[in-house]
Design an enzyme around this catalytic site. Structure first.
Site, PDB file in Angstrom:
ATOM      1  N   LYS A  45     -18.904  38.524  19.404  1.00 34.14           N
ATOM      2  CA  LYS A  45     -19.287  37.187  18.966  1.00 34.14           C
ATOM      3  C   LYS A  45     -20.197  37.193  17.745  1.00 34.14           C
ATOM      4  O   LYS A  45     -20.396  36.141  17.120  1.00 34.14           O
ATOM      5  CB  LYS A  45     -19.955  36.438  20.117  1.00 34.14           C
ATOM      6  N   ASP A  46     -20.749  38.349  17.387  1.00 32.33           N
ATOM      7  CA  ASP A  46     -21.521  38.419  16.138  1.00 32.33           C
ATOM      8  C   ASP A  46     -20.658  37.995  14.956  1.00 32.33           C
ATOM      9  O   ASP A  46     -21.139  37.359  14.010  1.00 32.33           O
ATOM     10  CB  ASP A  46     -22.027  39.842  15.901  1.00 32.33           C
TER      11      ASP A  46
END
Length: 460
Positions: A45-46
């Protein structure tokens, strides 16, 4: 020589592939895992967080000194906190009360403010996490709601980075791509890119919890965080994320919770990869797929996040046993008593008092869990959908003193939920639960689902 970066944001992406040599032993098709837990914030999700913030800045939705608000199971919030704080924003993360406690702690460590809310209510309920964060975004001046579920910058991150990385790392040899489906951004962006660059030759498989409605389940609860589509039975309008394009996914592998959790534990112990339960689901799906393929195929499976966020859950023997996912052969376990107890009896929350009394005729000790009504329960009775309990004694007393009528609703007469014990727990621990709570029976869980009720008399 190791890379040198001017900022941690420059270290997002570029994650390696590892061959799953031990879990894939004896399988003709090689299986490679993309280690997204090696991103700076510990998850895939970064990538989406960086992409969404940059797009919001470019479009004038997020201005200097602004506030980022998001509903998250944890990972997207962590990514937004890292990127957002680096770029000078306040970050508020609305986190599901079902998420691992470690995620909220990590969010706070990165400087985010955490608001806990439930996702176990209909989507229209004002208490629902999504509605809580929407209100915050509306009330706070200069706030921007990231809205990962509908934000096209989410899948776009994977079109630009994850997909090209997989293609380059495999030299264009990848034939099958496997990923879990949560918001749908990862599988849509990565899978869509791989299909496009391969001329449609790459097959995309979604790894889904068994009861998730993405893969055809009824949407009832499961234990693997961050993937799947939950559908509360009282939700009026079921909305799927706009970040998810169903046409990208060629098929689903529907993985039961136990298989997902045990596979995650095997990845740590056999492959040296400490990952979360959604990685376990994805690898379980990839191994199923690979067993049907040959040596000319190549499977890539995406591992979304680190197991460090789940040390109190999937990687805890105590937690696994508590929820009925671990069961050793032991003389003092609950399994023999459970098998002798007979089938589970439940009462629908919408039942009348008369209907409940009829059901309780067959309930051990005349007591039963009361559950949210569903048309059918092919995936069992999820503990998360148990609203309380009801006893024959209480109902008869209410009828006798005029406090209830046979055709009246049973809901006002509910008592607290019965205590629960995993099937692998010792009988002595189940007795302690009854003694501590003063309750007449305990519900035994198998794979997180209610499987039977044991009374005080049975437990001895």
């Amino acid at each position: 020589m190791a890379a040198v970066h001017e900022s941690v944001l420059d270290a997002i992406g570029g994650t390696p592939l590892f061959r799953l040599a031990r879990l894939g032993a004896g399988i003709a098709a090689p299986v490679y895992a993309k280690a997204e837990f090696l991103n700076i914030g510990g998850s895939v999700k970064d990538r989406a967080a960086l992409s969404m913030i940059l797009a919001a800045e470019r479009d004038g939705l997020l201005e200097p000194g602004g506030t980022i608000v998001e509903a998250t199971s944890g990972n997207t919030g962590i990514g937004l906190a890292i990127v957002g704080r680096q770029r000078g924003y306040r970050v508020i993360a609305g986190v599901s009360d079902k998420s691992a406690a470690e995620k909220a702690d990590i969010l706070r460590a990165y400087g985010a403010e955490v608001v806990l809310a439930t996702t176990s209510v209909p989507q229209e309920d004002p208490r629902h996490l999504f509605n809580v964060v929407r209100r915050l975004a509306e009330e706070i001046p200069g706030a921007w709601l990231a809205n990962q579920y509908d934000n096209q910058a989410n899948p776009d991150a994977h079109v630009r980075t994850t997909g090209p990385e997989v293609w380059e790392q495999t030299g264009g040899r990848v034939t099958h791509f496997v990923a879990g489906v949560g918001t749908g951004g990862t599988v849509t962006g990565t899978g869509g890119y791989l299909k496009q660059v391969s001329g449609g030759a790459v097959t995309v498989i979604g790894a889904d919890p068994e009861s998730s409605s993405y893969g055809g389940g009824d949407g009832s609860p499961w234990f693997v965080e961050s993937i799947g589509h939950f559908l509360h039975p009282e939700t009026v309008e079921d909305r799927w994320p706009q970040a998810y394009r169903s046409e990208v996914v060629d098929s689903f592998e529907r993985i039961p919770d136990r298989e997902s959790l045990l596979t995650a534990r095997r990845l740590a112990r056999e492959e040296g990869l400490l990952v979360g339960p959604s990685s376990g689901a994805a690898v379980a799906a990839a191994l199923r797929v690979a067993r049907r393929l040959g040596p000319d195929d190549l499977v890539v499976v995406l591992l979304p996040d680190s197991g460090r966020s789940y040390l109190s859950k999937v990687h805890s023997d105590t937690w696994m046993r508590r929820w009925g996912f671990l069961e050793e052969e032991a003389a003092d376990g609950l399994r023999p008593l459970l098998e002798a107890a007979g089938p589970l009896v439940t009462v629908d929350a919408d039942a009348t008092v008369g209907e409940a009394l009829e059901a309780l005729r067959f309930a051990p000790g005349g007591v039963a869990p009361v559950v949210l009504p569903r048309a059918a329960r092919p995936y069992g009775v999820a503990d998360a959908e148990v609203l309380g309990s009801v006893s024959r004694e209480v109902l008869r007393a209410a009828l006798a003193d005029g406090g209830a009528k046979p055709d009246g609703p049973v809901r006002p007469l509910l008592g607290p939920a019965l205590p629960t014990a995993g099937v692998g727990q010792p009988v002595a621990e189940a007795r302690e639960l009854l003694a501590a709570g003063g309750r007449p029976a305990v519900v035994v869980l198998v794979d997180g689902k209610a499987a039977g009720v044991l009374t005080e008399e049975v437990l001895g």
